[in-house]
Design a protein around this motif. Structure first.
Motif, PDB file in Angstrom:
ATOM      1  N   THR A   1      46.479 -22.065  41.150  1.00 28.40           N
ATOM      2  CA  THR A   1      47.410 -21.820  40.053  1.00 28.40           C
ATOM      3  C   THR A   1      46.958 -20.426  39.460  1.00 28.40           C
ATOM      4  O   THR A   1      47.799 -19.522  39.092  1.00 28.40           O
ATOM      5  N   TYR A   2      45.632 -20.240  39.055  1.00 27.73           N
ATOM      6  CA  TYR A   2      45.241 -19.118  38.505  1.00 27.73           C
ATOM      7  C   TYR A   2      45.367 -18.036  39.157  1.00 27.73           C
ATOM      8  O   TYR A   2      45.876 -16.678  38.821  1.00 27.73           O
ATOM      9  N   MET A   3      45.190 -18.078  40.592  1.00 26.28           N
ATOM     10  CA  MET A   3      45.084 -16.894  41.477  1.00 26.28           C
ATOM     11  C   MET A   3      46.464 -16.532  41.722  1.00 26.28           C
ATOM     12  O   MET A   3      46.980 -15.528  42.050  1.00 26.28           O
ATOM     13  N   SER A   4      47.665 -17.500  41.663  1.00 28.02           N
ATOM     14  CA  SER A   4      48.846 -17.242  41.958  1.00 28.02           C
ATOM     15  C   SER A   4      49.660 -16.525  40.741  1.00 28.02           C
ATOM     16  O   SER A   4      50.401 -15.458  40.912  1.00 28.02           O
ATOM     17  N   GLN A   5      48.984 -16.647  39.424  1.00 28.97           N
ATOM     18  CA  GLN A   5      49.369 -16.093  38.040  1.00 28.97           C
ATOM     19  C   GLN A   5      48.672 -14.732  38.040  1.00 28.97           C
ATOM     20  O   GLN A   5      48.954 -13.763  37.387  1.00 28.97           O
ATOM     21  N   ASN A   6      47.590 -14.447  38.563  1.00 25.81           N
ATOM     22  CA  ASN A   6      46.722 -13.261  38.725  1.00 25.81           C
ATOM     23  C   ASN A   6      46.283 -12.793  40.129  1.00 25.81           C
ATOM     24  O   ASN A   6      45.112 -12.786  40.396  1.00 25.81           O
ATOM     25  N   PRO A   7      47.446 -12.674  40.918  1.00 27.91           N
ATOM     26  CA  PRO A   7      46.943 -11.941  42.179  1.00 27.91           C
ATOM     27  C   PRO A   7      46.285 -10.818  42.424  1.00 27.91           C
ATOM     28  O   PRO A   7      46.296 -10.127  41.500  1.00 27.91           O
ATOM     29  N   VAL A   8      45.654 -10.753  43.339  1.00 26.84           N
ATOM     30  CA  VAL A   8      44.910  -9.466  43.894  1.00 26.84           C
ATOM     31  C   VAL A   8      46.088  -8.645  44.395  1.00 26.84           C
ATOM     32  O   VAL A   8      46.546  -9.100  45.500  1.00 26.84           O
ATOM     33  N   THR A   9      46.454  -7.551  44.022  1.00 26.44           N
ATOM     34  CA  THR A   9      47.580  -6.732  44.530  1.00 26.44           C
ATOM     35  C   THR A   9      47.361  -5.919  45.588  1.00 26.44           C
ATOM     36  O   THR A   9      45.974  -5.319  45.604  1.00 26.44           O
ATOM     37  N   ASP A  10      48.133  -5.191  46.181  1.00 28.89           N
ATOM     38  CA  ASP A  10      47.726  -4.196  46.875  1.00 28.89           C
ATOM     39  C   ASP A  10      47.079  -2.964  46.556  1.00 28.89           C
ATOM     40  O   ASP A  10      46.394  -2.070  46.970  1.00 28.89           O
ATOM     41  N   ALA A  11      47.599  -2.553  45.164  1.00 28.84           N
ATOM     42  CA  ALA A  11      46.981  -1.569  44.310  1.00 28.84           C
ATOM     43  C   ALA A  11      45.619  -1.667  44.014  1.00 28.84           C
ATOM     44  O   ALA A  11      44.817  -0.810  44.181  1.00 28.84           O
ATOM     45  N   ASP A  12      45.108  -3.009  43.996  1.00 28.31           N
ATOM     46  CA  ASP A  12      43.698  -3.390  43.265  1.00 28.31           C
ATOM     47  C   ASP A  12      42.835  -3.301  45.028  1.00 28.31           C
ATOM     48  O   ASP A  12      41.886  -2.532  44.661  1.00 28.31           O
ATOM     49  N   VAL A  13      43.417  -3.422  45.833  1.00 29.18           N
ATOM     50  CA  VAL A  13      42.855  -3.212  47.228  1.00 29.18           C
ATOM     51  C   VAL A  13      42.547  -1.761  47.581  1.00 29.18           C
ATOM     52  O   VAL A  13      41.459  -1.658  47.884  1.00 29.18           O
ATOM     53  N   GLN A  14      43.669  -1.264  47.395  1.00 31.29           N
ATOM     54  CA  GLN A  14      43.412   0.257  47.507  1.00 31.29           C
ATOM     55  C   GLN A  14      42.482   0.972  46.741  1.00 31.29           C
ATOM     56  O   GLN A  14      41.673   1.782  47.297  1.00 31.29           O
ATOM     57  N   ALA A  15      42.328   0.681  45.307  1.00 28.32           N
ATOM     58  CA  ALA A  15      41.731   1.130  44.598  1.00 28.32           C
ATOM     59  C   ALA A  15      40.134   0.818  44.873  1.00 28.32           C
ATOM     60  O   ALA A  15      39.382   1.615  44.693  1.00 28.32           O
ATOM     61  N   GLU A  16      39.771  -0.303  45.525  1.00 30.81           N
ATOM     62  CA  GLU A  16      38.538  -0.806  45.423  1.00 30.81           C
ATOM     63  C   GLU A  16      38.061  -0.051  46.875  1.00 30.81           C
ATOM     64  O   GLU A  16      36.972   0.430  47.156  1.00 30.81           O
ATOM     65  N   TYR A  17      38.982   0.331  47.734  1.00 35.25           N
ATOM     66  CA  TYR A  17      38.828   0.890  49.153  1.00 35.25           C
ATOM     67  C   TYR A  17      38.333   2.398  48.522  1.00 35.25           C
ATOM     68  O   TYR A  17      37.323   2.957  49.016  1.00 35.25           O
ATOM     69  N   ASN A  18      39.116   3.229  47.724  1.00 33.73           N
ATOM     70  CA  ASN A  18      38.893   4.440  47.480  1.00 33.73           C
ATOM     71  C   ASN A  18      37.503   4.399  46.494  1.00 33.73           C
ATOM     72  O   ASN A  18      36.891   5.268  46.776  1.00 33.73           O
ATOM     73  N   ARG A  19      37.127   3.405  45.830  1.00 36.67           N
ATOM     74  CA  ARG A  19      35.742   3.329  44.968  1.00 36.67           C
ATOM     75  C   ARG A  19      34.671   3.357  46.101  1.00 36.67           C
ATOM     76  O   ARG A  19      33.700   4.198  45.693  1.00 36.67           O
ATOM     77  N   GLU A  20      34.860   2.451  47.074  1.00 43.89           N
ATOM     78  CA  GLU A  20      33.802   2.328  48.000  1.00 43.89           C
ATOM     79  C   GLU A  20      33.456   3.545  49.001  1.00 43.89           C
ATOM     80  O   GLU A  20      32.245   3.935  49.343  1.00 43.89           O
ATOM     81  N   LEU A  21      34.654   4.077  49.177  1.00 43.30           N
ATOM     82  CA  LEU A  21      34.714   5.595  50.107  1.00 43.30           C
ATOM     83  C   LEU A  21      34.050   6.643  49.122  1.00 43.30           C
ATOM     84  O   LEU A  21      33.095   7.360  49.496  1.00 43.30           O
ATOM     85  N   ALA A  22      34.187   6.853  47.717  1.00 39.78           N
ATOM     86  CA  ALA A  22      33.592   7.624  46.928  1.00 39.78           C
ATOM     87  C   ALA A  22      32.113   7.342  46.678  1.00 39.78           C
ATOM     88  O   ALA A  22      31.390   8.382  46.695  1.00 39.78           O
TER      89      ALA A  22
END
Length: 280
Positions: free
Chosen positions: A120-141
């Motif tokens: 229920t918590y995860m459905s109300q606070n999902p990991v978004t595509d924007a979150d995934v993209q931001a983390e990918y960019n951070r790891e690349l940097a």
């Protein structure tokens, strides 16, 4: 009519996997569906097995590798019938209110509610595509200007004291193989593999270890013991390699899974921080 609990016991899935119950209930209440409520798949002594329960059982079986088919549905219904017959008999035998039953039922309830709260918590606070993209960019940097992933093949020795670490290092400096010394003195479980850890990235280990690891040449052992909270460590760099990072599409599933795990961990940490926890 009584309603059977919707929780689909893991025991049901295990039995489905080995294909039990083929004709035991043929011609029984499965075939006598007249008079049942609309959403009922079967009834055992007045206790209803709903179609929703059957669908949940089918999904659980498919998740474990079963193929959806009419036969699978029949097997799920038969398993529910078996469980109902046994549970009803347990009620008659006075087992339902035993200490053992109450303990197990409490555990099942707690586990179910914990899973329900987390989902229920995860459905109300999902990991978004924007979150995934931001983390990918951070790891690349974090890879630096060359944009390459550097991995290190490492072995280690873990001991309780600095004196033990210095003694092990002295043996290695005298020419004794690192893996032999690890098997002899290391307290870590990987001692049986001669201290082999495998391929890692600096970000996957504690900063104290990472800062030493990146300075080592292939075949080199850390020049002095490294102090950690758990004890003292010696590192050996077995090999080193560089590779191009995966594309966003390639990395997306792993990044999403990591972010979900991190979010769940943070949520649980907040609950623990606000709770009064006493351990004997």
């Amino acid at each position: 009519m009584k309603s059977f609990s919707p929780a689909f016991n893991p025991m049901i899935v295990r039995f489905l996997a080995i294909g039990l119950l083929t004709s035991v209930f043929a011609g029984s209440s499965i075939a006598q569906q007249s008079g049942l409520p609309i959403n009922a798949a079967a009834s055992v002594n007045g206790t209803i097995i709903t179609n929703d329960m059957v669908e949940q059982g089918i999904r659980a079986a498919i998740a474990q590798g079963q193929k959806e088919s009419p036969q699978l549905r029949g097997a799920v219904i038969e398993k529910f019938i078996e469980v109902l017959l046994l549970s009803q008999q347990a009620e008659k035998d006075g087992l339902a209110n035993s200490e053992r039953a109450n303990t197990q039922l409490a555990i099942i309830r707690q586990n179910y509610l914990a899973d329900l709260e987390l989902s229920t918590y995860m459905s109300q606070n999902p990991v978004t595509d924007a979150d995934v993209q931001a983390e990918y960019n951070r790891e690349l940097a974090s890879l630096g200007p060359q944009g390459m992933i550097v991995e290190y093949k490492v072995s280690d020795i873990a001991v309780a004291s600095e004196a033990d670490a210095q003694a092990a290092l002295a043996r290695i400096k005298k020419g004794e193989p690192f893996d032999k010394v690890a098997k002899s003195v290391s307290l870590a479980p990987n001692k049986v593999q001669g201290g082999a850890v495998g391929w890692i990235q600096p970000g996957q280990v504690a900063p104290q270890l990472a800062s030493v690891l990146v300075t080592l040449s292939k075949g080199q052992v850390s020049p002095s013991p490294i102090q950690m909270q758990q004890g003292w460590y010696l590192l050996k760099l077995e090999d080193k390699k560089s590779s191009k990072p995966p594309t966003f599409e390639q990395a997306k599933p792993a990044i999403r899974a990591g972010l979900v795990q991190r979010k769940q961990f943070d949520f649980l940490g907040k609950l623990a921080k606000d709770a009064k926890i006493i351990v004997q």
